[in-house]
Design a protein around this motif. Structure first.
Motif, short mmCIF file in Angstrom:
data_model
loop_
_atom_site.label_atom_id
_atom_site.label_comp_id
_atom_site.label_asym_id
_atom_site.label_seq_id
_atom_site.Cartn_x
_atom_site.Cartn_y
_atom_site.Cartn_z
N GLN A 197 0.67 -1.23 -0.27
CA GLN A 197 0.07 -0.12 0.07
C GLN A 197 0.74 1.32 -0.14
O GLN A 197 0.37 2.35 -0.27
N TYR A 198 2.17 1.26 0.29
CA TYR A 198 2.91 2.21 0.33
C TYR A 198 4.13 2.15 -0.82
O TYR A 198 4.64 1.11 -1.12
N SER A 199 4.25 3.57 -1.38
CA SER A 199 5.46 3.39 -2.57
C SER A 199 6.72 3.53 -2.15
O SER A 199 6.94 4.02 -1.02
N LYS A 200 7.54 3.25 -2.99
CA LYS A 200 8.89 3.34 -2.77
C LYS A 200 9.05 4.98 -2.46
O LYS A 200 9.97 5.20 -1.60
N ALA A 201 8.69 5.62 -3.31
CA ALA A 201 8.96 7.17 -3.15
C ALA A 201 8.38 7.57 -1.87
O ALA A 201 9.22 8.36 -1.27
N TYR A 202 7.18 7.23 -1.29
CA TYR A 202 6.66 7.81 0.01
C TYR A 202 7.73 7.39 1.07
O TYR A 202 8.10 8.02 2.12
N LEU A 203 8.31 5.98 0.98
CA LEU A 203 9.12 5.53 2.15
C LEU A 203 10.29 6.27 2.18
O LEU A 203 10.94 6.49 3.02
N ARG A 204 10.86 6.41 0.96
CA ARG A 204 12.21 7.11 0.76
C ARG A 204 11.89 8.54 1.38
O ARG A 204 12.94 9.01 2.11
#
Length: 376
Positions: free
Chosen positions: A316-323
């Motif tokens: 549910q979470y994108s790589k961009a958001y986690l970064r």
């Protein structure tokens, strides 16, 4: 504790089984998240159960002895009630932690005198009081007190250390026979095979440990800096000696590919701080390989962390958001990365079990290892 061996893979020594304890059932092969001081770092018990789907967690005797201490744990009714975890718990005896305090400890026949890393106070761990401490903690599976030799070790030191570990084991067994579980359910002792990377010592130790006829057995002193090939060689050697009808636990291992390879050698249980520690530093393990989420290449990648995972944190979470969370120093980033990594480890051993049960483990392993090792 009861262990039922369900299936052994036809082309490897991989096994699927079921361990039944006083706090529930564990399907093997299994990975056990590390909750050193009664907490899997950055996660709630509900997240560890529901999102990670862990069946068993670890606690550590050394750390729990120092904080909160046995008096508090006893008053609470044991670690299960203290931290609200109602599934099985395994406790490490503290031998490895004492090993890592090389500058602040002295090993002798009686036990190990060490200085607390918290306040410098002096304490003595003996096989007897380590069993008493683990009785008070209340873990379902408890480890014998051992010495973990460093890598590399001279042969003479490794042999002396192994022999001391065997003598300490006999004292652990005797102490458990003299005492009763504190909270009304069985506590099962696992001895630990040592011997560094010397084949003759590992053979001697595994034979000695098997002769004690305990309900399960552990393999220690690996993943302490030795080459992976040496770890696999020692593990395979030991697994061929330890009884097939009892669970085998490889302590402190390791990467996803380490786990997949060691399952093929006959190991049933694993633990490691890597998924949480590396996760808190931005390293993610996925079905397609390893990601450093802090790299700028992920800044505008809006795809899920791992679209192949059923875990909410992964899908549910994108790589961009986690970064973004890591770059911004947000605690949520460490939590989501830890959930993702632990959930992946549990998915990995669940899939390994499925492949063993269908008789395809060896082929699956050979396909997965290079994939898991890729740097994305």
């Amino acid at each position: 504790m009861i262990f039922e061996l369900t299936t052994t893979d036809s082309e490897s020594k991989a096994r699927a089984g079921v361990i039944t304890t006083g706090h529930g059932v564990i399907e093997t092969p299994i990975f056990m998240p590390v909750g050193t001081v009664g907490s899997v770092k950055a996660l709630t018990q509900e997240q560890v159960k529901q999102d990670v789907q862990a069946q068993i967690i670890l606690g550590n005797t050394y750390h729990l002895y120092l904080r909160p201490g046995t008096e508090i744990l006893s008053k609470a009714g044991g670690l299960h009630k203290f931290n609200g975890w109602d599934r099985p718990i395994l406790t490490d005896s503290g031998g490895y932690q004492v090993f890592s305090l090389a500058a602040n400890r002295k090993i002798k026949e009686e036990g190990c005198l060490f200085q607390s890393h918290i306040d410098g106070s002096r304490h003595l761990f003996t096989p007897e009081n380590v069993m008493d401490i683990q009785r008070t903690i209340g873990a379902d599976i408890i480890m014998a007190f051992d010495e973990c030799p460093p890598y590399p070790s001279e042969y003479r030191y490794a042999k002396k250390s192994m022999e001391l570990t065997h003598r300490w084991l006999d004292r652990c067994i005797a102490r458990l026979k003299e005492t009763q579980p504190a909270y009304g359910y069985e506590q099962t002792l696992f001895p630990i095979v040592q011997g560094s990377t010397f084949k003759d010592l590992r053979t001697i130790s595994a034979t000695e440990i098997a002769a004690r006829e305990c309900a399960g057995n552990a393999i220690g002193g690996l993943s302490v800096g030795e080459p992976e090939a040496d770890m696999y060689e020692m593990c395979g050697l030991v697994c061929d000696i330890l009884p097939k009808e009892k669970p085998r636990y490889l302590m402190g291992v390791g990467t996803p590919w380490n786990i997949v390879e060691n399952i093929a050698l006959g190991v049933d249980m694993f633990d490691c701080v890597m998924p949480t520690r590396n996760g808190r530093n931005g390293m993610l393990f996925t079905w397609n390989g390893v990601i450093n989420i802090k790299n700028k290449k992920w800044a505008d990648d809006f795809s899920p962390i791992d679209e192949n995972s059923p875990c909410f944190a992964s899908s549910q979470y994108s790589k961009a958001y986690l970064r973004h969370l890591f770059v911004a120093g947000e605690i949520l980033g460490m939590t989501l990365a830890s959930i993702h990594n632990l959930a992946f480890y549990l998915e990995l051993v669940k899939e390994a079990r499925k492949q063993i049960l269908t008789g395809n483990y060896a082929q699956w392993k050979n396909r997965m290892v290079p994939q898991l090792k890729q740097r994305l």
